[in-house]
Design an enzyme around this catalytic site. Sequence first.
Site, PDB file in Angstrom:
ATOM      1  N   ASN A 165       0.795  -1.214  -0.132  1.00  0.00           N
ATOM      2  CA  ASN A 165      -0.194   0.231  -0.063  1.00  0.00           C
ATOM      3  C   ASN A 165       0.801   1.504  -0.175  1.00  0.00           C
ATOM      4  OD1 ASN A 165      -1.374   2.337   1.039  1.00  0.00           O
ATOM      5  ND2 ASN A 165      -2.906   0.874   1.588  1.00  0.00           N
ATOM      6  N   HIS A 182       1.189   6.143   1.574  1.00  0.00           N
ATOM      7  CA  HIS A 182       1.952   7.224   2.780  1.00  0.00           C
ATOM      8  C   HIS A 182       2.954   7.776   1.839  1.00  0.00           C
ATOM      9  CE1 HIS A 182      -0.973   6.668   5.809  1.00  0.00           C
ATOM     10  NE2 HIS A 182      -0.595   5.372   5.884  1.00  0.00           N
ATOM     11  N   HIS A 209      -5.427   3.842  -1.973  1.00  0.00           N
ATOM     12  CA  HIS A 209      -6.952   4.263  -1.341  1.00  0.00           C
ATOM     13  C   HIS A 209      -7.245   5.658  -1.995  1.00  0.00           C
ATOM     14  CE1 HIS A 209      -9.521   4.267   2.473  1.00  0.00           C
ATOM     15  NE2 HIS A 209     -10.339   4.812   1.363  1.00  0.00           N
ATOM     16  N   ARG A 241      -9.133   8.273  -1.318  1.00  0.00           N
ATOM     17  CA  ARG A 241      -9.948   8.584  -0.376  1.00  0.00           C
ATOM     18  C   ARG A 241     -11.042   9.872  -0.805  1.00  0.00           C
ATOM     19  NH1 ARG A 241      -8.962   6.912   5.262  1.00  0.00           N
ATOM     20  NH2 ARG A 241     -10.393   8.522   6.020  1.00  0.00           N
ATOM     21  N   ARG A 245      -6.879  13.057   0.744  1.00  0.00           N
ATOM     22  CA  ARG A 245      -5.765  13.699   1.441  1.00  0.00           C
ATOM     23  C   ARG A 245      -4.404  13.105   1.137  1.00  0.00           C
ATOM     24  NH1 ARG A 245      -7.034  10.295   7.115  1.00  0.00           N
ATOM     25  NH2 ARG A 245      -8.916  11.190   7.102  1.00  0.00           N
ATOM     26  N   GLU A 262      -8.290   0.619  -3.142  1.00  0.00           N
ATOM     27  CA  GLU A 262      -9.175   0.694  -1.982  1.00  0.00           C
ATOM     28  C   GLU A 262     -10.278   1.812  -2.402  1.00  0.00           C
ATOM     29  OE1 GLU A 262      -7.057   0.900   1.731  1.00  0.00           O
ATOM     30  OE2 GLU A 262      -6.166  -0.772   1.260  1.00  0.00           O
ATOM     31  N   THR A 300      -8.097   3.843   8.235  1.00  0.00           N
ATOM     32  CA  THR A 300      -9.383   3.191   8.258  1.00  0.00           C
ATOM     33  C   THR A 300      -9.481   2.297   9.798  1.00  0.00           C
ATOM     34  OG1 THR A 300      -8.956   2.701   5.922  1.00  0.00           O
ATOM     35  CG2 THR A 300     -10.615   1.577   7.021  1.00  0.00           C
ATOM     36  N   GLU A 339     -11.281  -9.084   2.974  1.00  0.00           N
ATOM     37  CA  GLU A 339      -9.550  -8.751   3.523  1.00  0.00           C
ATOM     38  C   GLU A 339      -9.994  -8.772   5.216  1.00  0.00           C
ATOM     39  OE1 GLU A 339      -7.156  -6.021   1.549  1.00  0.00           O
ATOM     40  OE2 GLU A 339      -6.358  -5.428   3.747  1.00  0.00           O
ATOM     41  N   HIS A 374      -3.625  -4.256   7.764  1.00  0.00           N
ATOM     42  CA  HIS A 374      -3.828  -3.073   8.427  1.00  0.00           C
ATOM     43  C   HIS A 374      -2.912  -3.343   9.738  1.00  0.00           C
ATOM     44  CE1 HIS A 374      -5.335   0.435  10.487  1.00  0.00           C
ATOM     45  NE2 HIS A 374      -5.874   0.858   9.271  1.00  0.00           N
TER      46      HIS A 374
HETATM   47  N1  PXP Z   1      -5.855  -2.849   4.112  1.00  0.00           N
HETATM   48  C1  PXP Z   1      -6.571  -1.959   4.125  1.00  0.00           C
HETATM   49  C2  PXP Z   1      -8.215  -2.175   3.604  1.00  0.00           C
HETATM   50  C3  PXP Z   1      -6.550  -0.553   4.466  1.00  0.00           C
HETATM   51  O1  PXP Z   1      -7.293   0.458   4.777  1.00  0.00           O
HETATM   52  C4  PXP Z   1      -5.011  -0.330   4.692  1.00  0.00           C
HETATM   53  C5  PXP Z   1      -4.662   1.087   5.313  1.00  0.00           C
HETATM   54  O2  PXP Z   1      -4.826   1.986   4.352  1.00  0.00           O
HETATM   55  C6  PXP Z   1      -4.036  -1.319   4.634  1.00  0.00           C
HETATM   56  C7  PXP Z   1      -4.651  -2.585   4.463  1.00  0.00           C
HETATM   57  C8  PXP Z   1      -2.746  -1.055   5.127  1.00  0.00           C
HETATM   58  O3  PXP Z   1      -2.430  -0.774   6.419  1.00  0.00           O
HETATM   59  P1  PXP Z   1      -1.273  -0.381   6.960  1.00  0.00           P
HETATM   60  O4  PXP Z   1      -0.932   0.998   6.152  1.00  0.00           O
HETATM   61  O5  PXP Z   1      -1.316  -0.115   8.429  1.00  0.00           O
HETATM   62  O6  PXP Z   1      -0.065  -1.500   6.558  1.00  0.00           O
END
Ligand code: PXP
Length: 243
Positions: A7, A10, A43, A45, A49, A69, A100, A150, A193
């Site tokens: 992901n 960030h 994602h 959003r 952001r 996402e 999330t 998931e 997550h």
């Molecule tokens: N899966 C989903 C559905 C999420 O919303 C997120 C965070 O955006 C992640 C995985 C990844 O989480 P993390 O950034 O904490 O590894």
Amino acid sequence: MLKLGVNIDHVATLRQARKSVYPDPFAAALLCEKAGADGITAHLREDRRHIQDSDMEKLASSVNRLNMEMAVTEEMIAIACRLKPANCCLVPEKRQELTTEGGLDVVGSFDKISDAVRRLSHSGITVSIFIDPDKEQLEAAAKSGAPFVELHTGSFANAFLRSVQEKEEELNRLIEAAVYAHNTLKLEVNAGHGIDYVNIDDVLRIPHLHELNIGHSIISRSIYTGIEQATREMLVKMAAYKF
Ligand code: PXP
């Protein structure tokens, strides 16, 4: 083999902190793929952001497998049906949240979610639903027609920092959910997550996992090691998966 979706939200968070043009999430995605990531997750959003529409366009047309996402809104469904990423993961979204926070309430919004699953699937997208490890939510997800869930590992990741007992309780919830989803409901099971380089050893005790979606820990480590190395180190950990 357990798959890794990185992901890259960030990377965009850092760029948007200065409304700059760098770092570029697309360039980061290519490096993750080069390091062996099986997919890229981003994602879009509602408040934009981090990931912007232009990022999503670029990712959708160029990465090997994009997992978008998204909240279950008309705007996002229209964007997904136009961009046709390989995968969509339906997530809840609250404007004030840092990230999330919980799984999607499929039981409470069943008609809306199953309609989204139907429309996205009709566009050729493989849909996953992000849910807490809860039997009723799993049953509703299966009934909606989504082939994937998931499992939200956030409560486990938080419990990991509190005590061994609480961590084991959360892990058992995830294990039971994965077994039920796979054996009884015939769902494919992803998880994500809050997974990091330490708690992943416990995450790998969850059976029947298809893919992990990991963002924050990999992007954080990349500050020290570079993103290719950070991705590789996670893949090395994941290679120990036995199920
Ligand atoms: N899966 C989903 C559905 C999420 O919303 C997120 C965070 O955006 C992640 C995985 C990844 O989480 P993390 O950034 O904490 O590894």
